[in-house]
Design a protein around this motif. Structure first.
Motif, PDB file in Angstrom:
ATOM      1  N   VAL A  16       8.639  -0.657   4.246  1.00 24.68           N
ATOM      2  CA  VAL A  16       7.781  -0.053   5.277  1.00 24.68           C
ATOM      3  C   VAL A  16       8.623   0.830   6.198  1.00 24.68           C
ATOM      4  O   VAL A  16       8.215   1.952   6.540  1.00 24.68           O
ATOM      5  CB  VAL A  16       7.024  -1.136   6.073  1.00 24.68           C
ATOM      6  CG1 VAL A  16       6.273  -0.524   7.251  1.00 24.68           C
ATOM      7  CG2 VAL A  16       6.067  -1.893   5.156  1.00 24.68           C
ATOM      8  N   ALA A  17       9.791   0.350   6.578  1.00 29.28           N
ATOM      9  CA  ALA A  17      10.675   1.137   7.447  1.00 29.28           C
ATOM     10  C   ALA A  17      11.099   2.438   6.769  1.00 29.28           C
ATOM     11  O   ALA A  17      11.113   3.497   7.408  1.00 29.28           O
ATOM     12  CB  ALA A  17      11.898   0.311   7.842  1.00 29.28           C
ATOM     13  N   HIS A  18      11.425   2.373   5.474  1.00 30.48           N
ATOM     14  CA  HIS A  18      11.815   3.593   4.759  1.00 30.48           C
ATOM     15  C   HIS A  18      10.660   4.589   4.705  1.00 30.48           C
ATOM     16  O   HIS A  18      10.871   5.795   4.829  1.00 30.48           O
ATOM     17  CB  HIS A  18      12.305   3.272   3.341  1.00 30.48           C
ATOM     18  CG  HIS A  18      13.680   2.704   3.320  1.00 30.48           C
ATOM     19  ND1 HIS A  18      13.916   1.363   3.186  1.00 30.48           N
ATOM     20  CD2 HIS A  18      14.895   3.287   3.463  1.00 30.48           C
ATOM     21  CE1 HIS A  18      15.213   1.137   3.230  1.00 30.48           C
ATOM     22  NE2 HIS A  18      15.831   2.286   3.405  1.00 30.48           N
ATOM     23  N   TRP A  19       9.443   4.095   4.510  1.00 27.95           N
ATOM     24  CA  TRP A  19       8.288   4.991   4.522  1.00 27.95           C
ATOM     25  C   TRP A  19       8.194   5.691   5.888  1.00 27.95           C
ATOM     26  O   TRP A  19       8.010   6.898   5.967  1.00 27.95           O
ATOM     27  CB  TRP A  19       6.992   4.222   4.234  1.00 27.95           C
ATOM     28  CG  TRP A  19       5.814   5.132   4.137  1.00 27.95           C
ATOM     29  CD1 TRP A  19       5.351   5.761   3.017  1.00 27.95           C
ATOM     30  CD2 TRP A  19       4.964   5.546   5.213  1.00 27.95           C
ATOM     31  NE1 TRP A  19       4.261   6.541   3.342  1.00 27.95           N
ATOM     32  CE2 TRP A  19       4.004   6.421   4.668  1.00 27.95           C
ATOM     33  CE3 TRP A  19       4.923   5.259   6.573  1.00 27.95           C
ATOM     34  CZ2 TRP A  19       3.010   7.011   5.447  1.00 27.95           C
ATOM     35  CZ3 TRP A  19       3.932   5.854   7.354  1.00 27.95           C
ATOM     36  CH2 TRP A  19       2.993   6.715   6.795  1.00 27.95           C
ATOM     37  N   ARG A  46       0.808  -1.227   0.000  1.00 30.54           N
ATOM     38  CA  ARG A  46       0.000   0.000   0.000  1.00 30.54           C
ATOM     39  C   ARG A  46       0.841   1.278   0.000  1.00 30.54           C
ATOM     40  O   ARG A  46       0.329   2.348  -0.291  1.00 30.54           O
ATOM     41  CB  ARG A  46      -0.900   0.028   1.232  1.00 30.54           C
ATOM     42  CG  ARG A  46      -1.947  -1.057   1.285  1.00 30.54           C
ATOM     43  CD  ARG A  46      -2.813  -0.926   2.530  1.00 30.54           C
ATOM     44  NE  ARG A  46      -3.337   0.411   2.728  1.00 30.54           N
ATOM     45  CZ  ARG A  46      -4.432   0.905   2.134  1.00 30.54           C
ATOM     46  NH1 ARG A  46      -5.108   0.159   1.293  1.00 30.54           N
ATOM     47  NH2 ARG A  46      -4.834   2.133   2.388  1.00 30.54           N
ATOM     48  N   LEU A  47       2.107   1.163   0.372  1.00 28.97           N
ATOM     49  CA  LEU A  47       2.934   2.354   0.567  1.00 28.97           C
ATOM     50  C   LEU A  47       3.871   2.601  -0.608  1.00 28.97           C
ATOM     51  O   LEU A  47       4.377   1.654  -1.205  1.00 28.97           O
ATOM     52  CB  LEU A  47       3.769   2.203   1.844  1.00 28.97           C
ATOM     53  CG  LEU A  47       3.000   2.040   3.146  1.00 28.97           C
ATOM     54  CD1 LEU A  47       3.964   1.784   4.292  1.00 28.97           C
ATOM     55  CD2 LEU A  47       2.133   3.247   3.427  1.00 28.97           C
ATOM     56  N   GLU A  48       4.109   3.856  -0.861  1.00 25.13           N
ATOM     57  CA  GLU A  48       5.123   4.259  -1.831  1.00 25.13           C
ATOM     58  C   GLU A  48       6.148   5.130  -1.127  1.00 25.13           C
ATOM     59  O   GLU A  48       5.793   5.940  -0.265  1.00 25.13           O
ATOM     60  CB  GLU A  48       4.501   5.051  -2.985  1.00 25.13           C
ATOM     61  CG  GLU A  48       3.633   4.212  -3.889  1.00 25.13           C
ATOM     62  CD  GLU A  48       3.139   4.978  -5.107  1.00 25.13           C
ATOM     63  OE1 GLU A  48       3.332   6.221  -5.175  1.00 25.13           O
ATOM     64  OE2 GLU A  48       2.551   4.332  -5.985  1.00 25.13           O
ATOM     65  N   VAL A  49       7.395   4.949  -1.508  1.00 28.03           N
ATOM     66  CA  VAL A  49       8.483   5.779  -0.996  1.00 28.03           C
ATOM     67  C   VAL A  49       9.079   6.483  -2.198  1.00 28.03           C
ATOM     68  O   VAL A  49       9.504   5.825  -3.149  1.00 28.03           O
ATOM     69  CB  VAL A  49       9.548   4.933  -0.271  1.00 28.03           C
ATOM     70  CG1 VAL A  49      10.687   5.809   0.213  1.00 28.03           C
ATOM     71  CG2 VAL A  49       8.921   4.159   0.884  1.00 28.03           C
ATOM     72  N   ASP A  50       9.085   7.803  -2.177  1.00 30.05           N
ATOM     73  CA  ASP A  50       9.550   8.610  -3.319  1.00 30.05           C
ATOM     74  C   ASP A  50       8.810   8.212  -4.595  1.00 30.05           C
ATOM     75  O   ASP A  50       9.396   8.105  -5.670  1.00 30.05           O
ATOM     76  CB  ASP A  50      11.065   8.464  -3.522  1.00 30.05           C
ATOM     77  CG  ASP A  50      11.869   9.030  -2.363  1.00 30.05           C
ATOM     78  OD1 ASP A  50      11.392  10.004  -1.735  1.00 30.05           O
ATOM     79  OD2 ASP A  50      12.951   8.500  -2.085  1.00 30.05           O
TER      80      ASP A  50
END
Length: 147
Positions: free
Chosen positions: A118-121, A98-102
Motif C-alpha cells: 500500500v505504501a509503495h502504491w 485491490r491495488l497493483e504497483v507496476d
C-alpha cells in the motif's frame, strides 16, 4: 462545564457523544479518505518528521501516508498513525488486495508486506491526494457491496 437539562426536580446531563470511531473496514476507508482530504497525502514515510525532531505538531495534523491515515482513524483516540490495531490491519489487507504497483499485486500476505505494498502504491511519483482519497472511497464502496 457540563451542559444539563432540568426536568421537574431532577437535573439530567445532556448526552455528549465522543467523536464516533470507525468500527468497520468501509468506515475506516471513509474516515481515512476524509482525513487525507483534510491534511493531504504524504509520500516516503508515515508523515513529515515522524520522530518529532523538528516539529511538535500532532502527527494526525500533518500530511499522512495512506497507511498512516488508516492507522490514525482506527486508533482509539483517532490520532496515532503508529498504532496497529486489528481493524487497521484488516483495512490495509483489503486495500492491498485491490491495488497493483507496476501491474503487480501484493506478493505476500504478511502484514508488513501488505503495508509496504500500500505504501509503495502511495509513493508512486505523481500520486496525488485526490487519487489516494478516490482509491479509499472506492474501496469503501466495494467492501460495503461485498459485505
Amino acid at each position: 462545564m457540563a451542559t444539563s437539562l432540568q426536568t421537574s426536580s431532577r437535573v439530567l446531563p445532556l448526552h455528549q457523544s465522543p467523536q464516533a470511531r470507525p468500527t468497520t473496514v468501509p468506515a475506516v476507508f471513509r474516515a481515512a479518505a476524509r482525513l487525507l482530504a483534510h491534511v493531504g497525502h504524504y509520500q516516503g514515510d508515515y508523515c513529515p518528521d515522524p520522530f518529532d525532531r523538528r516539529s511538535n505538531t500532532p502527527h494526525a495534523s500533518r500530511p499522512l501516508s495512506i497507511v498512516a491515515a488508516i492507522r490514525c482513524v482506527a486508533s482509539p483516540q483517532g490520532d496515532n498513525p503508529h498504532r496497529i490495531s486489528e481493524l487497521s490491519e484488516a483495512a490495509v489487507k483489503v486495500l492491498a488486495g485491490r491495488l497493483e504497483v507496476d501491474g503487480e499485486p501484493a506478493w505476500n500476505d504478511e502484514p508488513h508486506h501488505l503495508e509496504g505494498h500500500v505504501a509503495h502504491w502511495g509513493d508512486v511519483e505523481g500520486r496525488t491526494t485526490e487519487s489516494a482519497v478516490a482509491v479509499l472511497e472506492a474501496a469503501a464502496d466495494a467492501n460495503e457491496v461485498a459485505a
